[in-house]
Design a protein around this motif. Structure first.
Motif, mmCIF file in Angstrom:
data_model
loop_
_atom_site.group_PDB
_atom_site.id
_atom_site.type_symbol
_atom_site.label_atom_id
_atom_site.label_comp_id
_atom_site.label_asym_id
_atom_site.label_seq_id
_atom_site.Cartn_x
_atom_site.Cartn_y
_atom_site.Cartn_z
ATOM 1 N N GLU A 61 49.153 32.550 31.069
ATOM 2 C CA GLU A 61 47.845 32.600 30.417
ATOM 3 C C GLU A 61 46.904 33.546 31.167
ATOM 4 O OE1 GLU A 61 46.484 28.522 28.776
ATOM 5 O OE2 GLU A 61 47.924 28.073 30.389
ATOM 6 N N LEU A 62 46.981 33.548 32.474
ATOM 7 C CA LEU A 62 46.156 34.473 33.259
ATOM 8 C C LEU A 62 46.548 35.929 32.971
ATOM 9 C CD1 LEU A 62 46.029 32.612 36.691
ATOM 10 C CD2 LEU A 62 44.075 33.087 35.185
ATOM 11 N N SER A 63 47.846 36.165 32.871
ATOM 12 C CA SER A 63 48.313 37.520 32.550
ATOM 13 C C SER A 63 47.789 37.957 31.187
ATOM 14 C CB SER A 63 49.839 37.572 32.567
ATOM 15 O OG SER A 63 50.330 37.482 33.874
ATOM 16 N N GLU A 64 47.830 37.029 30.227
ATOM 17 C CA GLU A 64 47.355 37.348 28.885
ATOM 18 C C GLU A 64 45.852 37.610 28.893
ATOM 19 O OE1 GLU A 64 47.335 35.426 24.385
ATOM 20 O OE2 GLU A 64 48.425 34.430 26.009
ATOM 21 N N ALA A 65 45.093 36.817 29.652
ATOM 22 C CA ALA A 65 43.644 37.011 29.744
ATOM 23 C C ALA A 65 43.314 38.348 30.417
ATOM 24 C CB ALA A 65 43.019 35.868 30.518
ATOM 25 N N LEU A 66 44.135 38.757 31.379
ATOM 26 C CA LEU A 66 43.914 40.021 32.079
ATOM 27 C C LEU A 66 44.158 41.210 31.164
ATOM 28 C CD1 LEU A 66 43.282 41.339 34.834
ATOM 29 C CD2 LEU A 66 45.739 41.267 35.311
ATOM 30 N N GLY A 67 45.225 41.145 30.370
ATOM 31 C CA GLY A 67 45.541 42.238 29.446
ATOM 32 C C GLY A 67 45.704 43.553 30.183
ATOM 33 N N SER A 68 44.985 44.576 29.703
ATOM 34 C CA SER A 68 45.110 45.908 30.318
ATOM 35 C C SER A 68 43.931 46.226 31.243
ATOM 36 C CB SER A 68 45.196 46.973 29.224
ATOM 37 O OG SER A 68 44.042 46.935 28.398
ATOM 38 N N LYS A 69 43.107 45.220 31.523
ATOM 39 C CA LYS A 69 41.918 45.449 32.353
ATOM 40 C C LYS A 69 42.290 45.535 33.837
ATOM 41 C CE LYS A 69 39.716 41.740 30.787
ATOM 42 N NZ LYS A 69 40.547 41.231 29.688
ATOM 43 N N LYS A 70 41.475 46.246 34.603
ATOM 44 C CA LYS A 70 41.689 46.312 36.059
ATOM 45 C C LYS A 70 41.433 44.958 36.701
ATOM 46 C CE LYS A 70 39.992 49.607 38.539
ATOM 47 N NZ LYS A 70 39.038 50.596 39.112
#
Length: 329
Positions: A61-70
Motif C-alpha cells: 500500500e505504501l508503494s502504491e501511495a508513493l507511485g512515481s513521486k520522489k
C-alpha cells in the motif's frame, strides 16, 4: 508543527536514526528544514503515517501511495511522513528482507534510498544501517561511469618543414596585362601544366619589369600557395624572382624546360603539399633560406651552411640572370 507531530518526530525518527544525538536537539534542527505543506498534504500525511505503522504488512500500500513521486507528498525534499516512515521501515528491511522482497517493492526501496541520501541523513548513518540499493542491481539511474582523465592520445609529431613541401614548377606566361585596379600589379595567364588549364597570377612587378618582358616566356612558379584575392582578382600562384634593394628579376628555368616541369632543391625531391596551410607558415619558414650563389644558381641554405641547388630531374640548375647572393622570393 503540532506537539504530537514533534513528539512523533523525536521518538520515532530522531531516537532511532541518530542514536548518538539528543532527540530533542535533532528534532529542533530538523523542523526548520521540513517543507511547508498545504492542508491537503497535511491530511495525506496523517493517513500515510497511520499506514506506515503497520509496516511491513502495509508495504504494498505504501508503494502504491508513493507511485512515481520522489517523496510521499510530491515535495522536493523529505517531509515529516518520509522521515517517520523511513525510521519505521529501515530496520526490518535491512535486517530481514530478502533480495526478492527488495525487488517486489522496488519503488519503496528507491524512495528509501533518496531519503537516506538527503541532507538530513547524509553521512549520519553507519553503512550497516543503510538500505542497500545495490540489491536491485543499480542506482536510481544507471550510475555514470566515473570519468578519469582521458588517456592522452599520443601526439602525432609534426612533420619537419622541408623544401619538399613546396610545389615548384616551370611556368609559361601566355599573356600579362596591368591590373585594372592596382597600379603596381600585373595580371598574368600562366600555363603550369595543370589539366584544368592556365592559372591567373597577380605579381607586384610593374616597377621592376616592363610589360613587354612579361609576355611569352618561361619562369619558375610556386604552385601550391593558397589562392588570395588581390584587388578583386584571385591570384592562384606566385612567380619566383631574385631581388636585391634595387633590382627584381625572374629566376630562369633550365634550358629545354617546358610548362609544368617539376623542379626541386637537391635532396628534397618529395611530394609537395597539395596546398600550403597558411597557419603553418611553411613557405614563410623556408623562403629566407632561398638565395642565389656566386655562380648565379638558385640555392637553399642548409643549417650547417651547405647549399642545395634548385634543379630539374636532369640535375640542371635554375639560375638568376645577374644577381649574386640575392634573396629569392
Amino acid at each position: 508543527m503540532s506537539d504530537p507531530a514533534l513528539e512523533l518526530l523525536s521518538k520515532t525518527f530522531a531516537s532511532s536514526m541518530m542514536l548518538n544525538a539528543d532527540p530533542d536537539q535533532v528534532t529542533a534542527s530538523i523542523v526548520s528544514q521540513l517543507p511547508e505543506l498545504t492542508a491537503e498534504q497535511e491530511s495525506q500525511q496523517a493517513s500515510l503515517l497511520a499506514l506506515s505503522e503497520n509496516f511491513p504488512e502495509s508495504a504494498a500500500e505504501l508503494s502504491e501511495a508513493l507511485g512515481s513521486k520522489k517523496f510521499f507528498l510530491d515535495t522536493d525534499k523529505p517531509a515529516l511522513v518520509d522521515l517517520i516512515t523511513y525510521a519505521r521501515v529501515q530496520k526490518p528491511i535491512v535486517e530481514s528482507w530478502t533480495p526478492e522482497q527488495y525487488k517486489a517493492n522496488e519503488k519503496l526501496i528507491r524512495w528509501a534510498d533518496r531519503v537516506q541520501k538527503s541532507e538530513l541523513l547524509k553521512g549520519k548513518q553507519e553503512a550497516s544501517q543503510r538500505i542497500n540499493l545495490a540489491v536491485l542491481g543499480g542506482g536510481e539511474k544507471k550510475a555514470k561511469k566515473e570519468k578519469g582523465p582521458k588517456p592522452q592520445a599520443a601526439k602525432k609529431e609534426a612533420a619537419p618543414i622541408t623544401p619538399a613541401m613546396v610545389d615548384l614548377r616551370v611556368g609559361f606566361i601566355q599573356k600579362a596585362v596591368k591590373h585594372p585596379d592596382a597600379d603596381s600589379l600585373y595580371v598574368s595567364t600562366i600555363d603550369m601544366g595543370d589539366e584544368s588549364g592556365p592559372r591567373t597570377v597577380c605579381s607586384g612587378l610593374v616597377k621592376y619589369i616592363p610589360l613587354e618582358d612579361m609576355q611569352q616566356r618561361l619562369i619558375v612558379v610556386v604552385a601550391n600557395l593558397k589562392p588570395v584575392s588581390m584587388r578583386g582578382i584571385k591570384s592562384e600562384a606566385m612567380v619566383l624572382c631574385a631581388s636585391n634593394e634595387e633590382t627584381v628579376e625572374f629566376t630562369v628555368p633550365p634550358e629545354g624546360s617546358k610548362a609544368g616541369d617539376k623542379i626541386f632543391f637537391e635532396g628534397f625531391d618529395g611530394t609537395p603539399e597539395p596546398v600550403l596551410n597558411p597557419k603553418k607558415k611553411i613557405f614563410e619558414t623556408l623562403q629566407p633560406s632561398f638565395t642565389t650563389s656566386e655562380e648565379l644558381d638558385v640555392v637553399f641554405k642548409m643549417e650547417d651552411g651547405s647549399v642545395r641547388k634548385l634543379v630539374n630531374k636532369e640535375g640542371k640548375a635554375v639560375k638568376s640572370a645577374t644577381l649574386v647572393n640575392a634573396q629569392v622570393r
